[in-house]
Design a protein around this motif. Sequence first.
Motif, mmCIF file in Angstrom:
data_model
loop_
_atom_site.group_PDB
_atom_site.id
_atom_site.type_symbol
_atom_site.label_atom_id
_atom_site.label_comp_id
_atom_site.label_asym_id
_atom_site.label_seq_id
_atom_site.Cartn_x
_atom_site.Cartn_y
_atom_site.Cartn_z
ATOM 1 N N ASN A 46 0.863 -1.169 0.000
ATOM 2 C CA ASN A 46 0.000 0.000 0.000
ATOM 3 C C ASN A 46 0.910 1.232 0.000
ATOM 4 O OD1 ASN A 46 0.767 0.563 2.718
ATOM 5 N ND2 ASN A 46 -0.922 -0.654 3.505
ATOM 6 N N THR A 69 -1.616 -0.246 -3.733
ATOM 7 C CA THR A 69 -3.023 -0.031 -3.406
ATOM 8 C C THR A 69 -3.168 1.289 -2.664
ATOM 9 O OG1 THR A 69 -2.808 -1.303 -1.358
ATOM 10 C CG2 THR A 69 -3.509 -2.503 -3.323
ATOM 11 N N HIS A 70 -4.236 2.014 -3.010
ATOM 12 C CA HIS A 70 -4.494 3.333 -2.436
ATOM 13 C C HIS A 70 -5.810 3.365 -1.659
ATOM 14 C CE1 HIS A 70 -1.289 4.551 -5.157
ATOM 15 N NE2 HIS A 70 -2.033 4.219 -6.201
ATOM 16 N N GLY A 71 -6.167 2.260 -1.039
ATOM 17 C CA GLY A 71 -7.430 2.214 -0.302
ATOM 18 C C GLY A 71 -8.599 2.473 -1.224
ATOM 19 N N ARG A 72 -9.494 3.326 -0.813
ATOM 20 C CA ARG A 72 -10.691 3.615 -1.619
ATOM 21 C C ARG A 72 -10.384 4.423 -2.873
ATOM 22 N NH1 ARG A 72 -13.202 8.735 -0.381
ATOM 23 N NH2 ARG A 72 -11.983 9.822 1.193
ATOM 24 N N HIS A 73 -9.117 4.809 -3.052
ATOM 25 C CA HIS A 73 -8.720 5.604 -4.216
ATOM 26 C C HIS A 73 -8.127 4.752 -5.330
ATOM 27 C CE1 HIS A 73 -9.598 9.249 -2.043
ATOM 28 N NE2 HIS A 73 -8.894 8.797 -1.024
ATOM 29 N N GLY A 74 -8.305 3.430 -5.250
ATOM 30 C CA GLY A 74 -7.883 2.561 -6.335
ATOM 31 C C GLY A 74 -6.492 1.986 -6.152
#
Length: 87
Positions: A46, A69-74
Amino acid sequence: MTGAQQGWFHRAWQSDIGYSFRTSPVAVGADNFLSWVSGTDLLLPNDSELAALGGLDHALAFVGTVVVTHGRHGASWYSATERINVP
């Protein structure tokens, strides 16, 4: 790294199967971790794990592809030839 872990890595590298690693460099240090997974097909950190690894360019010096990975930002896909962002 324990003997059992070294054996697992050795068997994975000798196989014809692609493999990936989820990142956790904090416990062992970035350079130790990257030396252990050097040659890996895909590394899946991440944003904060990538920073702990020394950044994108440093990680790509050890592995073929990094998907951050960017959490909820794709997520973002990085290799020597491609950079793709998915929202």
